[in-house]
Design an enzyme around this catalytic site. Structure first.
Site, PDB file in Angstrom:
ATOM      1  N   ALA A  47      -1.144  -3.593   4.211  1.00 46.98           N
ATOM      2  CA  ALA A  47      -2.175  -4.543   4.723  1.00 46.98           C
ATOM      3  C   ALA A  47      -1.642  -5.600   5.357  1.00 46.98           C
ATOM      4  O   ALA A  47      -0.759  -6.497   4.960  1.00 46.98           O
ATOM      5  CB  ALA A  47      -3.105  -4.956   3.630  1.00 46.98           C
ATOM      6  N   CYS A 156      -3.777   0.137  -4.229  1.00 52.68           N
ATOM      7  CA  CYS A 156      -4.006  -1.392  -4.202  1.00 52.68           C
ATOM      8  C   CYS A 156      -4.504  -1.850  -5.380  1.00 52.68           C
ATOM      9  O   CYS A 156      -5.388  -1.678  -5.745  1.00 52.68           O
ATOM     10  CB  CYS A 156      -4.841  -1.516  -2.959  1.00 52.68           C
ATOM     11  SG  CYS A 156      -4.917  -2.978  -2.476  1.00 52.68           S
TER      12      CYS A 156
END
Length: 430
Positions: A47, A156
């Site tokens: 990200a 994540c």
């Protein structure tokens, strides 16, 4: 005492050293569904990092050629089957994308968010979410956009993602994961993969069960980051769980976690038997890592001793300039597209344009910070960079710094940076 979790902790914790077996190496290729990946190396989705500019930058940095002496990069195990214009990086992945957001976006916005270029193939788009129907719809969008693979993020650890039951938050609900697997698999024909962690915590390890479920539901490969959600990025990646997953399934297994060097990549393959390696944190600080793995593999095969090039000051300078130029060029492409749609003259278009320029400067600062850790005098340069108000000021600081360093000694390897220095500032969310 409860283990402290922090997403900002991304540096290595006393990295392990691995013995190098005589024939350890990263495989020349592996296959995901009908897609051949060569070599067996994958750029992890990160990200805030793996946008189209960074992905193409890594592909460029990973290029290698066969030298005249036939030793440094050449071996049947690497270059005879390597695709992607002789790139040491076999597969690249997008930043993780919200399935909910993607399914609600207008078509024009989707195109911007899913931007990639022909030279990025093979490329996988990673999605996160918890609604099976929405994920299936987004997977179809990804397939229609021409991506080669689609991947589900179950790794994540970020609180904002876990709070909506996405990423590693789903590891607490295997029945829902099974429904997602089946629904997405039925929705697309391109290879479907999943990246996950060992489990929520040490009392809830589900990686083997999850991998078997993925295989039973028709997924084409699995990637394991050998830490739990509670671990975050701390402690040692427990490669023995990658080995356990490999023993449990017949589909390809991609290993991820604590690969800092080509030796680490070879050791992971040797210890776990995994089919490929995935590299995250190392790539932003050392964009040459994939080329180095290819060189290490080739020289080990040819001579029995694995060697690879180390970046010089001049290499770092060229790479910084290349990346910055790619950022600027990408903005120019977007602005030309806006002009064609008459968007740039609107208030909203102007706001978007100003935001892109701020983002560009932010990425310049972030990248320059990664690349100057470990460089003597780099601290002063980083201070200048972070105080810069615009891209020209950042470039000026870089030019002045390297002008005094790139001389006759520029072909000497740089002093090695400490792991803490290199990884303290790397943004990363798998």
């Amino acid at each position: 005492m409860k283990k402290r979790y922090t997403l900002e902790q991304k540096r290595w914790d006393d990295p392990a050293e691995h013995a190098m077996p005589e024939h350890s190496r990263v495989p020349a290729s592996f296959t995901i569904g009908n897609m051949k990946i060569a070599p067996a190396t994958v750029l992890a989705p990160m990200a805030g990092v793996t946008d189209t500019v960074f992905r193409r930058f890594i592909k460029n940095a990973s290029q290698f050629t066969t030298p005249a002496d036939g030793l440094a990069d050449s071996s049947a195990d690497v270059d005879s089957v390597t695709s992607n214009q002789q790139s040491g990086c076999g597969l690249i992945m997008t930043e993780f994308t919200s399935a909910d957001g993607l399914s609600r976006m207008r078509e024009t916005k989707r195109k911007r968010y899913l931007t990639y270029y022909d030279d990025e193939h093979p490329i996988s788009a990673q999605l996160f979410g918890s609604n099976p129907a929405t994920l299936a719809d987004s997977a179809r969008i990804v397939q229609d956009a021409g991506f080669d693979l689609v991947d589900l993020n179950l790794g994540c650890p970020a609180k904002r993602v876990v709070a909506c039951n996405g990423g590693s938050g789903l590891l607490r609900d295997l029945p829902l994961i099974e429904t997602i697997f089946k629904t997405v698999r039925a929705a697309v024909s391109i290879p479907f993969t999943v990246k996950f962690r060992m489990g929520w915590n040490d009392k809830h390890i589900v990686c083997v069960e999850l991998a078997k479920m993925a295989e039973d539901c028709g997924l084409n490969a699995v990637a394991l980051h050998a830490r739990t959600r509670e671990d975050g990025y701390t402690g040692q990646a427990r490669w023995e769980y990658i080995a356990a997953v490999k023993d449990a399934v017949k589909i390809p297994v991609i290993g991820n976690g604590d690969i800092r060097t080509p030796e680490d990549a070879a050791a992971m393959v040797d210890i776990t038997g995994c089919d490929a390696v995935m590299i995250g944190r190392t790539a932003p600080s050392n964009p040459w890592i994939f080329r180095q793995i290819a060189q290490y593999t080739a020289t080990k095969e040819a001579t029995g001793v694995g060697t690879y090039d180390q970046p010089t000051d001049q290499d770092r300078y060229r790479m910084i300039r290349t990346y910055f130029q790619m950022l600027v060029d990408e903005i120019a492409v977007e602005e030309r597209a806006e002009a064609a749609r008459a968007e740039a003259i609107t208030a909203a278009g102007q706001v978007a344009r100003e935001q892109r320029h701020r983002d560009c400067v932010g990425k310049m600062k972030q990248f320059a910070s990664w690349f100057t850790h470990g460089v003597p005098g780099g601290g002063a340069l980083r201070k200048q960079i972070f105080e810069s108000k615009n891209g020209d000021a950042v470039l000026g600081a870089i030019e002045n710094f390297f002008a005094n360093r790139v001389d006759d000694s520029s072909n000497l390897p740089l002093a090695a940076a400490s792991e803490e220095q290199i990884f303290a500032s790397v943004a990363y969310c798998d």
